[in-house]
Scaffold this motif. Sequence first.
Motif, PDB file in Angstrom:
ATOM      1  N   VAL A 174      58.969  39.378  49.707  1.00 41.72           N
ATOM      2  CA  VAL A 174      58.629  38.779  49.029  1.00 41.72           C
ATOM      3  C   VAL A 174      56.771  38.077  50.024  1.00 41.72           C
ATOM      4  O   VAL A 174      55.677  37.732  48.919  1.00 41.72           O
ATOM      5  N   VAL A 175      56.597  38.473  51.222  1.00 45.83           N
ATOM      6  CA  VAL A 175      54.806  39.117  51.766  1.00 45.83           C
ATOM      7  C   VAL A 175      54.191  39.841  50.210  1.00 45.83           C
ATOM      8  O   VAL A 175      53.183  39.385  50.474  1.00 45.83           O
ATOM      9  N   SER A 176      54.776  40.843  50.262  1.00 44.50           N
ATOM     10  CA  SER A 176      54.165  41.913  49.537  1.00 44.50           C
ATOM     11  C   SER A 176      53.553  41.172  48.321  1.00 44.50           C
ATOM     12  O   SER A 176      53.020  41.220  47.598  1.00 44.50           O
ATOM     13  N   LYS A 177      54.997  40.711  48.004  1.00 48.59           N
ATOM     14  CA  LYS A 177      54.404  40.355  46.166  1.00 48.59           C
ATOM     15  C   LYS A 177      53.526  39.011  46.345  1.00 48.59           C
ATOM     16  O   LYS A 177      53.199  38.730  45.319  1.00 48.59           O
ATOM     17  N   ALA A 178      53.718  37.922  47.343  1.00 49.94           N
ATOM     18  CA  ALA A 178      52.547  37.255  47.533  1.00 49.94           C
ATOM     19  C   ALA A 178      51.319  37.493  47.253  1.00 49.94           C
ATOM     20  O   ALA A 178      50.536  37.169  46.797  1.00 49.94           O
ATOM     21  N   LEU A 179      51.337  38.672  48.951  1.00 48.09           N
ATOM     22  CA  LEU A 179      50.010  39.433  48.633  1.00 48.09           C
ATOM     23  C   LEU A 179      49.156  39.986  47.227  1.00 48.09           C
ATOM     24  O   LEU A 179      48.392  39.968  46.824  1.00 48.09           O
ATOM     25  N   ALA A 180      50.215  39.918  46.725  1.00 44.66           N
ATOM     26  CA  ALA A 180      49.745  40.894  44.899  1.00 44.66           C
ATOM     27  C   ALA A 180      49.389  40.116  43.874  1.00 44.66           C
ATOM     28  O   ALA A 180      48.519  39.807  43.491  1.00 44.66           O
ATOM     29  N   ILE A 181      50.270  38.608  43.608  1.00 47.09           N
ATOM     30  CA  ILE A 181      50.214  37.714  42.998  1.00 47.09           C
ATOM     31  C   ILE A 181      48.798  37.495  43.534  1.00 47.09           C
ATOM     32  O   ILE A 181      47.997  36.852  42.616  1.00 47.09           O
ATOM     33  N   CYS A 182      48.718  37.104  44.435  1.00 43.26           N
ATOM     34  CA  CYS A 182      47.244  36.649  45.242  1.00 43.26           C
ATOM     35  C   CYS A 182      45.980  36.716  45.146  1.00 43.26           C
ATOM     36  O   CYS A 182      45.310  36.525  44.377  1.00 43.26           O
ATOM     37  N   ASP A 183      46.392  38.547  45.284  1.00 39.92           N
ATOM     38  CA  ASP A 183      44.965  39.288  44.680  1.00 39.92           C
ATOM     39  C   ASP A 183      45.093  39.587  43.844  1.00 39.92           C
ATOM     40  O   ASP A 183      43.594  39.806  42.820  1.00 39.92           O
ATOM     41  N   ASP A 184      45.743  40.199  43.000  1.00 41.80           N
ATOM     42  CA  ASP A 184      45.592  39.782  41.570  1.00 41.80           C
ATOM     43  C   ASP A 184      44.826  38.652  40.500  1.00 41.80           C
ATOM     44  O   ASP A 184      44.429  38.409  39.836  1.00 41.80           O
ATOM     45  N   MET A 185      45.653  37.403  41.267  1.00 46.95           N
ATOM     46  CA  MET A 185      44.840  36.015  40.794  1.00 46.95           C
ATOM     47  C   MET A 185      43.829  36.134  41.082  1.00 46.95           C
ATOM     48  O   MET A 185      42.318  35.725  40.001  1.00 46.95           O
ATOM     49  N   CYS A 186      43.297  36.222  41.785  1.00 47.76           N
ATOM     50  CA  CYS A 186      41.905  36.111  42.778  1.00 47.76           C
ATOM     51  C   CYS A 186      40.794  37.126  42.112  1.00 47.76           C
ATOM     52  O   CYS A 186      39.719  36.993  41.597  1.00 47.76           O
ATOM     53  N   ALA A 187      41.273  38.462  41.471  1.00 48.72           N
ATOM     54  CA  ALA A 187      40.333  39.762  41.386  1.00 48.72           C
ATOM     55  C   ALA A 187      40.129  39.617  39.750  1.00 48.72           C
ATOM     56  O   ALA A 187      38.905  39.436  39.581  1.00 48.72           O
ATOM     57  N   ALA A 188      41.359  38.299  38.953  1.00 46.96           N
ATOM     58  CA  ALA A 188      40.785  37.947  37.759  1.00 46.96           C
ATOM     59  C   ALA A 188      40.351  36.739  37.434  1.00 46.96           C
ATOM     60  O   ALA A 188      40.395  36.297  36.953  1.00 46.96           O
ATOM     61  N   GLY A 189      39.543  36.399  39.057  1.00 47.30           N
ATOM     62  CA  GLY A 189      38.746  34.856  38.616  1.00 47.30           C
ATOM     63  C   GLY A 189      39.440  33.575  38.228  1.00 47.30           C
ATOM     64  O   GLY A 189      39.038  33.048  37.986  1.00 47.30           O
ATOM     65  N   VAL A 190      41.175  33.359  38.600  1.00 48.34           N
ATOM     66  CA  VAL A 190      41.534  32.615  38.555  1.00 48.34           C
ATOM     67  C   VAL A 190      40.436  30.905  39.570  1.00 48.34           C
ATOM     68  O   VAL A 190      40.787  31.610  40.438  1.00 48.34           O
ATOM     69  N   THR A 191      41.217  29.895  39.039  1.00 47.41           N
ATOM     70  CA  THR A 191      40.646  29.178  40.465  1.00 47.41           C
ATOM     71  C   THR A 191      40.909  29.168  41.363  1.00 47.41           C
ATOM     72  O   THR A 191      42.412  28.893  41.570  1.00 47.41           O
TER      73      THR A 191
END
Length: 203
Positions: A174-191
Amino acid sequence: MTLLYFVFGTDTHNHLQANFAILSWLAYGKCIDRIVVLTDAPDFYRFIDDDRVVLQATDRQQLDEWEGPHQFFWRVKIKAIEDVAARYPDRHVFYQDADTFCFNDPARLKASLDAGRNLMHAREGALSELPTSTERKMWKQCQGKSFGGVTINADHNMWNAGVVAISASKIPQVVSKALAICDDMCAAGVTRRLIEQFALSVA
């Protein structure tokens, strides 16, 4: 079960809330092994005389590291959960915001975690249907795109992250998945306003 409070800064009100919350849990102490207070202001908590309360001091350097390559502050919440889980393995981690307290026997919560279920606070709804301008913008930015290996669709829900309880058996994935989602969203410029909340919800 390890409870986690992450309280930072000099606003006395936040620390008073956290103290009340901690004391409320100590009154129902059978289910908890410890309460970890991750804070840059440990003096607010030293009066609590209970061996189960563990003060874990943090500082700006550590917070900067935990914000990650995109310097997103609320990524720190996910990293704090990861850190506590590593320090106390084989224990459920139960994160709470400082304004969330215990008002009844938490045995049902622990039983759910023992059964391998993860918990968050109220379901706010599918991201595709949420009404605020921030949420509508997030949906447009995320719809049909992949973050952390998950393609976001209309069935992905937003859950309130004032409570994040992860079963010991599920913490690593769960933690590794949450971090990956979070980082990818930040990299993509999601609000950025709700990214860590949505990342934890999806994970």
